[in-house]
Design an enzyme around this catalytic site. Sequence first.
Site, PDB file in Angstrom:
ATOM      1  N   ARG A   1       4.946  12.577 -14.460  1.00 25.24           N
ATOM      2  CA  ARG A   1       4.633  12.806 -13.040  1.00 25.24           C
ATOM      3  C   ARG A   1       3.267  13.495 -12.906  1.00 25.24           C
ATOM      4  O   ARG A   1       2.579  13.356 -11.899  1.00 25.24           O
ATOM      5  CB  ARG A   1       5.734  13.645 -12.360  1.00 25.24           C
ATOM      6  CG  ARG A   1       5.374  14.050 -10.948  1.00 25.24           C
ATOM      7  CD  ARG A   1       6.561  14.461 -10.085  1.00 25.24           C
ATOM      8  NE  ARG A   1       7.545  15.270 -10.740  1.00 25.24           N
ATOM      9  CZ  ARG A   1       7.390  16.568 -11.058  1.00 25.24           C
ATOM     10  NH1 ARG A   1       6.270  17.195 -10.772  1.00 25.24           N
ATOM     11  NH2 ARG A   1       8.348  17.224 -11.671  1.00 25.24           N
TER      12      ARG A   1
ATOM     13  N   LYS B   1      -4.544  -4.329  -2.921  1.00 22.32           N
ATOM     14  CA  LYS B   1      -5.317  -5.449  -2.383  1.00 22.32           C
ATOM     15  C   LYS B   1      -6.220  -6.036  -3.476  1.00 22.32           C
ATOM     16  O   LYS B   1      -5.746  -6.370  -4.529  1.00 22.32           O
ATOM     17  CB  LYS B   1      -6.110  -5.007  -1.156  1.00 22.32           C
ATOM     18  CG  LYS B   1      -5.349  -4.079  -0.216  1.00 22.32           C
ATOM     19  CD  LYS B   1      -4.159  -4.755   0.436  1.00 22.32           C
ATOM     20  CE  LYS B   1      -3.521  -3.816   1.440  1.00 22.32           C
ATOM     21  NZ  LYS B   1      -2.126  -4.011   1.669  1.00 22.32           N
TER      22      LYS B   1
ATOM     23  N   ASP C   1     -12.335   4.504   3.542  1.00 24.71           N
ATOM     24  CA  ASP C   1     -11.368   3.564   2.993  1.00 24.71           C
ATOM     25  C   ASP C   1     -12.154   2.296   2.637  1.00 24.71           C
ATOM     26  O   ASP C   1     -12.614   1.570   3.520  1.00 24.71           O
ATOM     27  CB  ASP C   1     -10.266   3.284   4.021  1.00 24.71           C
ATOM     28  CG  ASP C   1      -9.162   2.386   3.462  1.00 24.71           C
ATOM     29  OD1 ASP C   1      -9.454   1.589   2.556  1.00 24.71           O
ATOM     30  OD2 ASP C   1      -8.022   2.473   3.942  1.00 24.71           O
TER      31      ASP C   1
ATOM     32  N   TYR D   1      -6.151   0.664   9.398  1.00 23.69           N
ATOM     33  CA  TYR D   1      -4.858   0.115   8.998  1.00 23.69           C
ATOM     34  C   TYR D   1      -3.730   0.830   9.775  1.00 23.69           C
ATOM     35  O   TYR D   1      -3.743   2.069   9.895  1.00 23.69           O
ATOM     36  CB  TYR D   1      -4.687   0.266   7.485  1.00 23.69           C
ATOM     37  CG  TYR D   1      -3.283  -0.001   7.038  1.00 23.69           C
ATOM     38  CD1 TYR D   1      -2.684  -1.226   7.294  1.00 23.69           C
ATOM     39  CD2 TYR D   1      -2.532   0.975   6.391  1.00 23.69           C
ATOM     40  CE1 TYR D   1      -1.375  -1.473   6.920  1.00 23.69           C
ATOM     41  CE2 TYR D   1      -1.228   0.737   6.002  1.00 23.69           C
ATOM     42  CZ  TYR D   1      -0.662  -0.486   6.280  1.00 23.69           C
ATOM     43  OH  TYR D   1       0.637  -0.730   5.917  1.00 23.69           O
TER      44      TYR D   1
HETATM   45  C1  LIG Z   1      -7.348  -0.825   4.653  1.00 26.62           C
HETATM   46  C2  LIG Z   1      -6.020  -0.367   4.118  1.00 26.62           C
HETATM   47  N1  LIG Z   1      -5.902   0.891   3.668  1.00 26.62           N
HETATM   48  C3  LIG Z   1      -4.715   1.342   3.187  1.00 26.62           C
HETATM   49  C4  LIG Z   1      -3.597   0.543   3.154  1.00 26.62           C
HETATM   50  C5  LIG Z   1      -2.287   1.093   2.630  1.00 26.62           C
HETATM   51  O1  LIG Z   1      -2.067   0.603   1.353  1.00 26.62           O
HETATM   52  P1  LIG Z   1      -0.614   0.320   0.712  1.00 26.62           P
HETATM   53  O2  LIG Z   1      -0.013  -0.840   1.434  1.00 26.62           O
HETATM   54  O3  LIG Z   1      -0.940   0.047  -0.718  1.00 26.62           O
HETATM   55  O4  LIG Z   1       0.183   1.556   0.897  1.00 26.62           O
HETATM   56  C6  LIG Z   1      -3.689  -0.777   3.605  1.00 26.62           C
HETATM   57  C7  LIG Z   1      -2.506  -1.668   3.573  1.00 26.62           C
HETATM   58  O5  LIG Z   1      -2.509  -2.750   4.152  1.00 26.62           O
HETATM   59  C8  LIG Z   1      -4.934  -1.246   4.105  1.00 26.62           C
HETATM   60  O6  LIG Z   1      -5.075  -2.502   4.559  1.00 26.62           O
END
Ligand SMILES: Cc1ncc(COP(=O)(O)O)c(C=O)c1O
Length: 403
Positions: free
Chosen positions: A53, A204, A179, A106
């Site tokens: 962990r 992604k 992000d 998101y």
């Molecule tokens: C731009 C973006 N940031 C963060 C996330 C969150 O990621 P996760 O689905 O791996 O938790 C997503 C998910 O679609 C996303 O599109």
Amino acid sequence: MAQETRQQRFDTLSLHAGAGPDPVTGALLTPIYQTTTYVQEAVGRHKGYTYSRAGNPTVAALERRLAALEGAEFATCYATGLAATTALCLALLRAGERVVASQAVYGGTVRLLREVLAPFGVRAEFVDTSDTNALAEALRREPARLVFVETPANPTLQLTDIKEAARLAHAAGALLVVDNTLLTPALQRPLELGADVVLHSTTKFIEGHNATVGGALVTGDAALNERFDYIRKSTGTIQAPFDAWLTLQGVKTLGVRMAHHSENALRVARFLAEHPQVARLSYPGLESFPQFGLARRQQASGGALIAFEVEGGTEAGVRLMNSVRLCSLAENLGAAETLITHPASMTHGSVPTEQREAAGITEGLVRLSVGLEDPEDIIADLEQALRASGESEKVLSATNREG
Ligand SMILES: Cc1ncc(COP(=O)(O)O)c(C=O)c1O
């Protein structure tokens, strides 16, 4: 540790940074260290790992590689992208402190800030960060601890000027977090433009094959990294070794894939932009994109995502999404396969309607994550789906006239 140097280029680092052949067996690929614990030679004497962990050698290999790709010193990997966002907020925000975030982000990020962290006293304000004046004004009104931007924004693809956002955030005493999920370091390097932390959903493009969920925080700041590591250990959100191993395999082809995703997306965007049934289209690689100049300055190419609306509004858009055969109607982006999504009901369903409308996430918006298939096949599929959607539209309007 591989023999990487600062001079090595992106594609070389993607294959070699942070992990060389296994020193014990010579295995070329980093082993999956599927273990809970690590035997200590004596009390307090160990090889750097105590309990999985807190840290794991396979996860650590991925962290060294992601840090090298973003041109940073440190990375921490998490079970999901949202676990990384949660760790970021727990590490940096206290009750009463404020985060200024992009209006278009998101949906899960919005839900985390608005629904989960607000009861703990974290205050989030969503502003249109694609407008530098709006960001400046939000920071002038009240101090903030964090500025959180997503650029391009999911799903509208609006861009935020990272250099300007960094300048404004720092002048206001805030940290800038970007992000970078939609472009990855292959196409955009926020730390070099002044950001303090880069966040990834490695689910992604970084892993890239629809096989895992994962997240990462990348920074050049040792104190921030220590805090991220501490929060991860304390809340138990480290990535699983097998997922880290799959992501290590995926990331090897990141540069090649992102270039190909972008080439395919440009071809598909050109086709859609000229199609009579497409009413509105957003793709940062097209000259007609309102922020094309910023896209050229800030990103290496347009990326894989296209947002568009079809004539006939929501019903026509839904018919299009229901008619695809090669593309998959699914909630994800950034995979080898082309995915088509209805953000208003799927990825951004949890965003309050007013925020969705203000961010331009209309009911009829279609998000396409262009994959690595031959672009002519993607275009042929969209063409037949648009035809099917248009034909139903004609039948419906004839029926309505008759009725
Ligand atoms: C731009 C973006 N940031 C963060 C996330 C969150 O990621 P996760 O689905 O791996 O938790 C997503 C998910 O679609 C996303 O599109």
